[in-house]
Enzyme design. Structure first.
Site, PDB file in Angstrom:
ATOM      1  N   LYS A 109     -10.471  -0.861  10.011  1.00 33.92           N
ATOM      2  CA  LYS A 109     -10.748  -2.130   9.228  1.00 33.92           C
ATOM      3  C   LYS A 109     -10.880  -3.353  10.159  1.00 33.92           C
ATOM      4  CE  LYS A 109      -7.107  -0.463   5.920  1.00 33.92           C
ATOM      5  NZ  LYS A 109      -7.983  -0.084   4.694  1.00 33.92           N
ATOM      6  N   CYS A 166      -4.492   2.319  -3.872  1.00 38.37           N
ATOM      7  CA  CYS A 166      -3.485   2.619  -3.104  1.00 38.37           C
ATOM      8  C   CYS A 166      -2.136   1.804  -3.556  1.00 38.37           C
ATOM      9  CB  CYS A 166      -3.590   3.063  -1.863  1.00 38.37           C
ATOM     10  SG  CYS A 166      -4.871   4.295  -1.419  1.00 38.37           S
ATOM     11  N   ASP A 185       3.373  -4.160   7.981  1.00 36.16           N
ATOM     12  CA  ASP A 185       1.942  -3.347   7.900  1.00 36.16           C
ATOM     13  C   ASP A 185       0.987  -4.507   8.115  1.00 36.16           C
ATOM     14  OD1 ASP A 185      -0.216  -2.433   7.005  1.00 36.16           O
ATOM     15  OD2 ASP A 185       0.544  -1.479   5.203  1.00 36.16           O
ATOM     16  N   GLN A 224      -4.196  -5.363   7.040  1.00 33.16           N
ATOM     17  CA  GLN A 224      -5.070  -6.288   6.610  1.00 33.16           C
ATOM     18  C   GLN A 224      -4.924  -7.785   7.062  1.00 33.16           C
ATOM     19  OE1 GLN A 224      -7.430  -5.504   4.518  1.00 33.16           O
ATOM     20  NE2 GLN A 224      -6.625  -3.413   3.630  1.00 33.16           N
ATOM     21  N   HIS A 275       0.734  -1.332  -0.027  1.00 42.37           N
ATOM     22  CA  HIS A 275      -0.028  -0.015  -0.064  1.00 42.37           C
ATOM     23  C   HIS A 275       0.772   1.134   0.074  1.00 42.37           C
ATOM     24  CE1 HIS A 275      -2.627   2.968   1.844  1.00 42.37           C
ATOM     25  NE2 HIS A 275      -3.903   2.290   1.284  1.00 42.37           N
TER      26      HIS A 275
HETATM   27  N1  PMP Z   1      -1.718  -0.597   4.560  1.00 43.09           N
HETATM   28  C1  PMP Z   1      -2.647  -1.267   4.181  1.00 43.09           C
HETATM   29  C2  PMP Z   1      -2.098  -2.808   3.743  1.00 43.09           C
HETATM   30  C3  PMP Z   1      -4.045  -0.772   4.072  1.00 43.09           C
HETATM   31  O1  PMP Z   1      -4.897  -1.614   3.337  1.00 43.09           O
HETATM   32  C4  PMP Z   1      -4.318   0.561   4.419  1.00 43.09           C
HETATM   33  C5  PMP Z   1      -5.698   0.982   4.084  1.00 43.09           C
HETATM   34  N2  PMP Z   1      -6.218   0.689   2.946  1.00 43.09           N
HETATM   35  C6  PMP Z   1      -3.367   1.449   4.912  1.00 43.09           C
HETATM   36  C7  PMP Z   1      -2.005   0.621   4.923  1.00 43.09           C
HETATM   37  C8  PMP Z   1      -3.598   2.607   5.615  1.00 43.09           C
HETATM   38  O2  PMP Z   1      -4.386   2.459   6.205  1.00 43.09           O
HETATM   39  P1  PMP Z   1      -5.251   3.873   7.128  1.00 43.09           P
HETATM   40  O3  PMP Z   1      -5.644   4.449   5.937  1.00 43.09           O
HETATM   41  O4  PMP Z   1      -6.373   3.384   8.103  1.00 43.09           O
HETATM   42  O5  PMP Z   1      -4.158   4.601   7.587  1.00 43.09           O
END
Ligand code: PMP
Length: 414
Positions: free
Chosen positions: A234, A372, A208, A211, A131
């Site tokens: 999430k 993203c 990270d 997920q 991401h």
């Molecule tokens: N890393 C991953 C793998 C994600 O899926 C996401 C959210 N789509 C993020 C980071 C960012 O999370 P947040 O927008 O809640 O900070």
């Protein structure tokens, strides 16, 4: 009850669904099918009520007031830290910094841990499947320090080429990063193996976990990483909540990132001293009601049990994959051996956004776009995919409704 509706794992999905008020609503006159869980999850009434109760009964600022309400608000906030420490199997609650989510957690590591260490010629290692939150902060601190960002490759199945990742752990790498689970492909990365090799080379590892935590038990000590970033929204909790778990020695050594109230011991114009971690990293008034909610969300997961939840999600994912694979002209992105229920795909001759718009008219919420993850889209040579991401409160009937809507949409677009 026929074979289609019978629960396929020892998990009472209908009872669970009753806890999620939003799942009962209609969209464009059709029952909602919410398959955008990797984007954000829906919230059970227990979490909604905890937030509501906080504002009705306990609202006050944390750690500033000695009055009863202040103590109650602080108890909810600090209770969230305890629950998060338990969820992640942290050695101590003091290793859990409460943040607004993964993005803030990773930026905290970028500016407070990485930037002070980085020299020209150094590198940060990430992967092609990340991401943007696990790419762009590294680029920003690399640009300030003269370091570079390297990206380990993946294969056509959407699996990290682990030998390549490990081969890229060269001495100039000052921090290694990897997603536990890909938000586009569902791929589960072998974090334990990567962490072991990072430790052998003395390179700290950031994971990270955005997920991963909604789907599987996580034990940061067993994983052996140095940093683990998560986001609350999430995993059934309110937006604007999250955490960074970090080894105590790192938090002790890291300078503060944000300055302000709550993070100090004493402020003087001839030298301010800071609070001990984790408070050193928690300047300002946090999302207290949100954290009251995250504590309850974690209790909710505990009441379901990750084993039963995971078994159900995996069954549901296999069923969804089977049904999607039946569609002529479908291209599925990500066929990793070990995966969570995130399915990215395209249909021949149809734009992802057009399909998502038509699915919405049928009440089906999926995400279309780059998720993203531009470098991942570049790897697969597509600008966008359609992503159906499932949660434990989804059903086989919803998968069937989604497939029917997809077939209808495709017909319209031909
Ligand atoms: N890393 C991953 C793998 C994600 O899926 C996401 C959210 N789509 C993020 C980071 C960012 O999370 P947040 O927008 O809640 O900070």
């Amino acid at each position: 009850m026929n074979a289609q509706t019978r629960p396929i794992a020892p998990f009472d999905v209908q009872r669970v669904r009753a806890d999620f008020p939003l799942l009962a609503r209609q969209v464009h006159g059709k029952p909602l099918v919410y398959f955008d869980n990797a984007n954000t999850s829906q919230k059970p009434r227990q979490v909604i009520e905890a937030v509501d109760r906080h504002y009705r009964e306990h609202n006050a600022n944390v750690a500033r007031a000695v009055h009863q309400l202040g103590e109650e608000a602080t108890a909810a906030y600090e209770g969230a830290r305890d629950r998060l420490a338990g969820l992640l199997h942290a050695a101590s609650r003091d290793e859990v910094v409460l943040t607004s989510g993964t993005t803030q957690s990773i930026n905290l590591v970028a500016y407070s841990f990485a930037l002070p260490k980085l020299q020209p010629g150094d590198a940060i290692l990430t992967t092609v499947m990340e991401h943007h939150a696990n790419i762009v902060p590294w680029q920003l601190v690399a640009a300030r320090s003269g370091a570079t960002v390297k990206a380990a490759p993946i294969d056509e199945r959407g699996e990290l080429i682990v030998e390549k990742y490990l081969a890229m752990l060269t001495p100039e790498v000052k921090l290694a990063c990897v997603a536990h689970v890909s938000n586009v492909l569902g791929t589960v990365n072998p974090v334990q193996e990567i962490a072991r090799e990072c430790r052998r080379r003395g390179i700290p590892l950031l994971v990270d976990g955005s997920q991963a935590v909604p789907h599987r038990p996580v034990d940061v000590q067993a994983l052996g990483c140095d940093f683990y970033a998560i986001t609350g929204h999430k995993m059934l909790a309110p937006t604007g909540t999250g955490a960074l778990w970090a080894k105590r020695e790192h938090l002790q050594a890291m300078p503060p990132f944000f300055g302000g109230g709550e993070m100090i011991r004493e402020v003087r114009f001839d030298g301010t001293t800071f609070a001990e971690p984790p408070h050193k990293f928690e300047a300002g008034t946090p999302n207290i009601a949100g954290f009251a909610g995250i504590g309850v969300a974690i209790d909710y997961y505990a009441s379901l049990g990750f084993e039963a939840l995971h078994a159900w999600e995996q069954e549901l994912m296999r069923y969804a994959l089977e049904r999607i694979e039946e569609i002529p002209g479908v291209r599925i992105f990500g066929t990793a051996q070990e995966r969570e229920p995130v399915i990215s795909f395209l249909l021949d001759g149809a734009q992802a956004t057009d399909l998502a718009t038509l699915l919405d008219l049928e009440g089906v919420a999926v995400r279309s776009g780059h998720h993203c993850a531009h470098p991942l889209m570049q790897f697969f040579g597509v600008p966008a995919t359609l992503r159906a991401s499932l949660a434990f409160y989804n059903t086989r009937e919803e998968v069937d409704a989604f497939i029917a809507a997809l077939l209808k949409a495709r017909k319209l677009l031909r």
